[in-house]
Design a protein around this motif. Structure first.
Motif, PDB file in Angstrom:
ATOM      1  N   ALA A  69       3.733  61.248   6.375  1.00  0.00           N
ATOM      2  CA  ALA A  69       5.087  60.972   6.516  1.00  0.00           C
ATOM      3  C   ALA A  69       5.688  61.071   5.141  1.00  0.00           C
ATOM      4  O   ALA A  69       6.864  60.687   4.737  1.00  0.00           O
ATOM      5  CB  ALA A  69       5.430  59.715   7.083  1.00  0.00           C
ATOM      6  N   ARG A  91       6.220  58.314   2.376  1.00  0.00           N
ATOM      7  CA  ARG A  91       6.924  57.173   2.601  1.00  0.00           C
ATOM      8  C   ARG A  91       6.237  55.845   3.126  1.00  0.00           C
ATOM      9  O   ARG A  91       5.486  56.178   3.897  1.00  0.00           O
ATOM     10  CB  ARG A  91       8.395  57.404   3.650  1.00  0.00           C
ATOM     11  N   ALA A 141       9.548  59.205  19.295  1.00  0.00           N
ATOM     12  CA  ALA A 141      10.375  59.430  18.479  1.00  0.00           C
ATOM     13  C   ALA A 141       9.703  59.790  16.852  1.00  0.00           C
ATOM     14  O   ALA A 141       9.984  60.745  16.300  1.00  0.00           O
ATOM     15  CB  ALA A 141      11.533  58.645  18.122  1.00  0.00           C
ATOM     16  N   LEU A 142       8.747  59.163  16.734  1.00  0.00           N
ATOM     17  CA  LEU A 142       7.800  59.295  15.505  1.00  0.00           C
ATOM     18  C   LEU A 142       7.140  60.706  15.581  1.00  0.00           C
ATOM     19  O   LEU A 142       7.155  61.452  14.681  1.00  0.00           O
ATOM     20  CB  LEU A 142       7.271  58.066  15.173  1.00  0.00           C
ATOM     21  N   GLY A 166       7.912  63.078  16.948  1.00  0.00           N
ATOM     22  CA  GLY A 166       8.805  64.296  16.953  1.00  0.00           C
ATOM     23  C   GLY A 166       9.163  64.750  15.391  1.00  0.00           C
ATOM     24  O   GLY A 166       9.464  65.912  15.020  1.00  0.00           O
ATOM     25  N   ARG A 167       9.163  63.941  14.436  1.00  0.00           N
ATOM     26  CA  ARG A 167       9.270  63.770  13.172  1.00  0.00           C
ATOM     27  C   ARG A 167       7.889  63.969  12.228  1.00  0.00           C
ATOM     28  O   ARG A 167       7.862  64.663  11.362  1.00  0.00           O
ATOM     29  CB  ARG A 167      10.220  62.926  12.664  1.00  0.00           C
ATOM     30  N   TYR A 168       7.039  63.296  12.398  1.00  0.00           N
ATOM     31  CA  TYR A 168       5.728  62.983  11.815  1.00  0.00           C
ATOM     32  C   TYR A 168       4.494  63.070  12.800  1.00  0.00           C
ATOM     33  O   TYR A 168       3.892  62.006  12.940  1.00  0.00           O
ATOM     34  CB  TYR A 168       5.615  61.681  11.112  1.00  0.00           C
ATOM     35  N   VAL A 190       9.460  54.696   7.381  1.00  0.00           N
ATOM     36  CA  VAL A 190      10.569  55.658   8.191  1.00  0.00           C
ATOM     37  C   VAL A 190      11.367  54.967   9.264  1.00  0.00           C
ATOM     38  O   VAL A 190      11.012  53.978   9.708  1.00  0.00           O
ATOM     39  CB  VAL A 190       9.596  56.872   8.782  1.00  0.00           C
ATOM     40  N   THR A 191      12.426  55.433   9.501  1.00  0.00           N
ATOM     41  CA  THR A 191      13.261  55.091  10.611  1.00  0.00           C
ATOM     42  C   THR A 191      13.294  56.145  11.616  1.00  0.00           C
ATOM     43  O   THR A 191      13.455  57.467  11.138  1.00  0.00           O
ATOM     44  CB  THR A 191      14.714  54.686  10.012  1.00  0.00           C
ATOM     45  N   VAL A 192      13.342  55.613  12.805  1.00  0.00           N
ATOM     46  CA  VAL A 192      13.589  56.660  14.156  1.00  0.00           C
ATOM     47  C   VAL A 192      14.513  56.072  14.886  1.00  0.00           C
ATOM     48  O   VAL A 192      15.056  54.884  15.013  1.00  0.00           O
ATOM     49  CB  VAL A 192      12.068  56.714  14.720  1.00  0.00           C
ATOM     50  N   ASP A 193      14.908  56.965  15.687  1.00  0.00           N
ATOM     51  CA  ASP A 193      16.083  56.542  17.019  1.00  0.00           C
ATOM     52  C   ASP A 193      15.191  56.448  18.039  1.00  0.00           C
ATOM     53  O   ASP A 193      14.763  57.606  18.546  1.00  0.00           O
ATOM     54  CB  ASP A 193      17.287  57.410  17.016  1.00  0.00           C
ATOM     55  N   THR A 217      18.082  52.320  15.927  1.00  0.00           N
ATOM     56  CA  THR A 217      17.265  52.532  15.021  1.00  0.00           C
ATOM     57  C   THR A 217      16.297  51.587  14.668  1.00  0.00           C
ATOM     58  O   THR A 217      16.492  50.490  14.595  1.00  0.00           O
ATOM     59  CB  THR A 217      18.173  52.524  13.524  1.00  0.00           C
TER      60      THR A 217
END
Length: 93
Positions: free
Chosen positions: A15, A18, A36-37, A39-41, A21-24, A2
């Motif tokens: 985002a 926020r 990874a970021l 993929g979400r944002y 943010v946290t990413v895996d 994380t």
């Protein structure tokens, strides 16, 4: 692993407002964190990376306070609990 990504005000709308943010990030590099970021944002990463997959000229990325431009660039390792900070470059005279 994380990783926390700290975002400047200009990127927060992409985002959900926020400040961080946290990413895996499985691979353990800045490139993996940004992947990874994305993929979400995706809107955040679109403004950080150019079409060739490089960090844009007027954006700085730091890992635990160290600018990746002076380390291994996108290959800079990140560890569990690291913070990746995205900062727009400031210029002027």
């Amino acid at each position: 692993m994380t990783i926390t990504v700290a975002l400047p005000g200009a990127l927060r709308p992409y985002a959900g407002g926020r400040p961080e943010v946290t990413v895996d990030a499985a691979g353990g590099t800045v490139r993996d964190v940004l992947g990874a970021l994305a993929g979400r944002y995706a809107g955040v990463v679109d403004r950080v990376m150019d079409e060739q997959g490089r960090v844009r000229q007027h954006v700085n990325v730091f890992v635990d306070g160290d600018n990746i431009r002076y380390l291994d660039g996108l290959g800079t390792p990140v560890g569990q609990g690291s913070t990746v900070t995205i900062v727009p470059a400031v210029s002027g005279g």
